[in-house]
Design a protein around this motif. Structure first.
Motif, PDB file in Angstrom:
ATOM      1  N   GLU A 125      -3.704  35.772   8.950  1.00 52.58           N
ATOM      2  CA  GLU A 125      -3.218  34.658   8.131  1.00 52.58           C
ATOM      3  C   GLU A 125      -4.263  34.164   7.140  1.00 52.58           C
ATOM      4  N   ARG A 126      -5.215  35.021   6.794  1.00 51.36           N
ATOM      5  CA  ARG A 126      -6.290  34.630   5.876  1.00 51.36           C
ATOM      6  C   ARG A 126      -5.739  34.149   4.539  1.00 51.36           C
ATOM      7  N   ALA A 127      -4.838  34.912   3.953  1.00 45.38           N
ATOM      8  CA  ALA A 127      -4.313  34.554   2.630  1.00 45.38           C
ATOM      9  C   ALA A 127      -3.600  33.210   2.675  1.00 45.38           C
ATOM     10  N   LYS A 128      -2.827  32.985   3.726  1.00 45.60           N
ATOM     11  CA  LYS A 128      -2.116  31.717   3.881  1.00 45.60           C
ATOM     12  C   LYS A 128      -3.101  30.559   4.045  1.00 45.60           C
ATOM     13  N   THR A 129      -4.161  30.782   4.822  1.00 42.77           N
ATOM     14  CA  THR A 129      -5.153  29.729   5.062  1.00 42.77           C
ATOM     15  C   THR A 129      -5.928  29.414   3.793  1.00 42.77           C
ATOM     16  N   LEU A 130      -6.295  30.445   3.031  1.00 45.08           N
ATOM     17  CA  LEU A 130      -6.953  30.226   1.740  1.00 45.08           C
ATOM     18  C   LEU A 130      -6.075  29.363   0.835  1.00 45.08           C
ATOM     19  N   ALA A 131      -4.787  29.674   0.821  1.00 48.81           N
ATOM     20  CA  ALA A 131      -3.858  28.913  -0.024  1.00 48.81           C
ATOM     21  C   ALA A 131      -3.738  27.467   0.440  1.00 48.81           C
ATOM     22  N   GLU A 132      -3.761  27.263   1.748  1.00 51.73           N
ATOM     23  CA  GLU A 132      -3.688  25.891   2.286  1.00 51.73           C
ATOM     24  C   GLU A 132      -4.911  25.083   1.865  1.00 51.73           C
ATOM     25  N   ILE A 133      -6.086  25.714   1.926  1.00 48.11           N
ATOM     26  CA  ILE A 133      -7.315  25.017   1.530  1.00 48.11           C
ATOM     27  C   ILE A 133      -7.306  24.737   0.034  1.00 48.11           C
ATOM     28  N   ALA A 134      -6.862  25.701  -0.754  1.00 40.84           N
ATOM     29  CA  ALA A 134      -6.789  25.498  -2.209  1.00 40.84           C
ATOM     30  C   ALA A 134      -5.868  24.346  -2.548  1.00 40.84           C
ATOM     31  N   ASN A 135      -4.720  24.298  -1.894  1.00 39.80           N
ATOM     32  CA  ASN A 135      -3.762  23.224  -2.157  1.00 39.80           C
ATOM     33  C   ASN A 135      -4.325  21.868  -1.745  1.00 39.80           C
ATOM     34  N   ALA A 136      -5.018  21.836  -0.605  1.00 34.01           N
ATOM     35  CA  ALA A 136      -5.616  20.574  -0.141  1.00 34.01           C
ATOM     36  C   ALA A 136      -6.670  20.088  -1.124  1.00 34.01           C
ATOM     37  N   CYS A 137      -7.475  21.012  -1.658  1.00 34.90           N
ATOM     38  CA  CYS A 137      -8.513  20.639  -2.621  1.00 34.90           C
ATOM     39  C   CYS A 137      -7.896  20.137  -3.926  1.00 34.90           C
ATOM     40  N   GLU A 138      -6.806  20.757  -4.347  1.00 38.20           N
ATOM     41  CA  GLU A 138      -6.182  20.407  -5.623  1.00 38.20           C
ATOM     42  C   GLU A 138      -5.349  19.137  -5.537  1.00 38.20           C
ATOM     43  N   GLU A 139      -4.650  18.965  -4.425  1.00 35.76           N
ATOM     44  CA  GLU A 139      -3.684  17.870  -4.320  1.00 35.76           C
ATOM     45  C   GLU A 139      -4.232  16.633  -3.620  1.00 35.76           C
ATOM     46  N   TRP A 140      -5.233  16.814  -2.767  1.00 37.91           N
ATOM     47  CA  TRP A 140      -5.713  15.708  -1.942  1.00 37.91           C
ATOM     48  C   TRP A 140      -7.194  15.385  -2.147  1.00 37.91           C
ATOM     49  N   ALA A 164     -11.816  12.482  -4.455  1.00 33.86           N
ATOM     50  CA  ALA A 164     -10.779  11.503  -4.116  1.00 33.86           C
ATOM     51  C   ALA A 164     -11.378  10.141  -3.785  1.00 33.86           C
ATOM     52  N   TRP A 165     -10.684   9.098  -4.221  1.00 26.63           N
ATOM     53  CA  TRP A 165     -11.048   7.737  -3.834  1.00 26.63           C
ATOM     54  C   TRP A 165     -10.722   7.533  -2.367  1.00 26.63           C
ATOM     55  N   HIS A 166     -11.631   6.896  -1.642  1.00 24.21           N
ATOM     56  CA  HIS A 166     -11.378   6.595  -0.241  1.00 24.21           C
ATOM     57  C   HIS A 166     -12.105   5.308   0.146  1.00 24.21           C
ATOM     58  N   ARG A 167     -11.701   4.743   1.258  1.00 19.62           N
ATOM     59  CA  ARG A 167     -12.267   3.484   1.733  1.00 19.62           C
ATOM     60  C   ARG A 167     -12.134   3.423   3.245  1.00 19.62           C
ATOM     61  N   VAL A 168     -12.813   2.449   3.852  1.00 20.43           N
ATOM     62  CA  VAL A 168     -12.688   2.198   5.284  1.00 20.43           C
ATOM     63  C   VAL A 168     -12.309   0.744   5.474  1.00 20.43           C
ATOM     64  N   LEU A 169     -11.237   0.503   6.198  1.00 16.89           N
ATOM     65  CA  LEU A 169     -10.826  -0.862   6.524  1.00 16.89           C
ATOM     66  C   LEU A 169     -11.573  -1.336   7.771  1.00 16.89           C
ATOM     67  N   MET A 228       3.468  10.725   4.157  1.00 18.57           N
ATOM     68  CA  MET A 228       2.460  11.722   3.801  1.00 18.57           C
ATOM     69  C   MET A 228       1.322  11.699   4.818  1.00 18.57           C
ATOM     70  N   ALA A 229       0.742  12.853   5.050  1.00 20.76           N
ATOM     71  CA  ALA A 229      -0.380  12.955   5.980  1.00 20.76           C
ATOM     72  C   ALA A 229      -1.416  13.918   5.415  1.00 20.76           C
ATOM     73  N   ILE A 230      -2.679  13.659   5.721  1.00 20.10           N
ATOM     74  CA  ILE A 230      -3.758  14.524   5.276  1.00 20.10           C
ATOM     75  C   ILE A 230      -3.536  15.929   5.832  1.00 20.10           C
ATOM     76  N   PRO A 231      -3.682  16.980   5.017  1.00 23.16           N
ATOM     77  CA  PRO A 231      -3.496  18.349   5.525  1.00 23.16           C
ATOM     78  C   PRO A 231      -4.440  18.654   6.682  1.00 23.16           C
ATOM     79  N   VAL A 232      -3.905  19.308   7.707  1.00 22.74           N
ATOM     80  CA  VAL A 232      -4.682  19.769   8.854  1.00 22.74           C
ATOM     81  C   VAL A 232      -4.648  21.294   8.841  1.00 22.74           C
ATOM     82  N   ILE A 233      -5.829  21.923   8.805  1.00 14.83           N
ATOM     83  CA  ILE A 233      -5.922  23.363   8.596  1.00 14.83           C
ATOM     84  C   ILE A 233      -6.717  23.998   9.727  1.00 14.83           C
ATOM     85  N   ASP A 234      -6.198  25.121  10.255  1.00 12.77           N
ATOM     86  CA  ASP A 234      -6.871  25.874  11.309  1.00 12.77           C
ATOM     87  C   ASP A 234      -7.853  26.836  10.645  1.00 12.77           C
TER      88      ASP A 234
END
Length: 307
Positions: free
Chosen positions: A15-30, A232-237, A1-7
């Motif tokens: 591609e506005r609609a696709k980009t909006l959907a990518e951001i929505a998914n990233a907010c919901e899932e990550w 989201a929970w996050h940390r720095v090693l 798995m990798a953090i979503p990367v969005i243009d």
């Protein structure tokens, strides 16, 4: 798995609609995603890296060698340090501009310019979240500014360095937590890793990418979205080599702002809504958060209910 990367530039094209959907998914899932082509000039980003690294080397490095966490690590023997972080931090706000570095050439001017661009980006991101959630344009920004529509939202920046650690197994760079506020914009080191986000019970590296801005959502976005967007929970090693640069900026509500789930996102009765997220004043939440930052977030919502 990798953090979503969005243009981010594709919001303005076919591609506005696709980009909006990518951001929505990233907010919901990550609760985390990386923005490339984010509108901030690469020349400015390179300048930020230069002055920040010079600032640490000239003005902070020697002090860190004599800091509390270094002394504790030297005295720790075989034990692990539990309540400290292996980081050097300064905070930049509009209120303390006079305290910003004068020894490092170009530091103050560069950071002012950078913070100005980041704030604009944060407001654009909140507009995207409004659109994706079906909220009126400007809903989040207006809520964050508080009553009367005055521009009282808080925008602060933490400039952090994570120096090489001789015993990274004994101390964390920054302990696991969620962020208290709204939208967080992180300009992280593009060579030295260490940032991780918790996803489905697994710690995932936030991969270093050159000149990107990492976005994550804080506790207040979780409340406003009625839980659709989770903080989201996050940390720095800490690491044995490398000196990791991390510049995190926080677009947070005014301390007087009232936060609650957006009515448009609440299908249940008000009584049911109150069982999920309470309505509260952000300043009261921060009073709880500073005591419980590294503890589970759900009890914070319950504690602020009782304030």
């Amino acid at each position: 798995m990798a953090i979503p990367v969005i243009d981010f530039s594709k919001l303005n094209g076919d591609e506005r609609a696709k980009t909006l959907a990518e951001i929505a998914n990233a907010c919901e899932e990550w609760g985390f995603f990386q923005l490339v082509n984010n509108g901030i000039a690469e020349e400015l980003l390179e300048r930020v890296k230069k002055v920040s690294s010079e600032f640490y080397k000239v003005e902070r490095e020697e002090n860190f060698k004599n800091s509390k966490v270094v002394n504790l690590l030297n005295e720790s023997g075989d034990g692990k340090l539990e309540n400290v972080d292996w980081e050097d931090v300064i905070t930049l706000t509009e209120d303390n501009v006079s305290e910003w570095s004068y020894q490092t050439s170009g530091f103050q001017e560069t950071m002012k310019e950078f913070r100005y661009e980041l704030k604009i980006l944060a407001e654009k991101i909140m507009e995207v979240m409004d659109e994706n959630l079906g909220l009126p344009k400007g809903y989040m920004e207006k809520t964050f500014n508080g009553e009367g529509g005055e521009n009282n939202a808080f925008f602060g920046t933490k400039l952090c360095h994570y120096p090489p650690c001789p015993n990274p197994e004994k101390v964390t760079g920054l302990r696991a937590h969620t962020d208290a506020g709204g939208v967080i914009l992180l300009f992280q080191d593009d060579e030295v890793g260490g940032l991780q986000v918790l996803k489905d019970g697994e710690w995932i590296d936030v991969q270093p990418l050159k000149n990107t801005i990492v976005i994550n959502t804080g506790d207040q976005i979780e409340v406003l979205s009625n839980g659709r967007y989770k903080s989201a929970w996050h940390r720095v090693l800490s690491t044995i080599d490398g000196n990791r640069l991390s510049i995190a900026s926080f677009y947070n509500p005014s301390l007087k702002a009232t936060i609650a789930p957006a009515p448009q996102l609440v299908k249940e009765t008000n009584e049911e809504m109150d069982k999920t997220y309470p309505k509260f004043v952000f300043g009261d939440y921060m009073s709880v958060y500073v005591q419980q930052k590294f503890l589970p977030k759900e009890p914070r919502f319950q504690a602020v209910r009782a304030v």
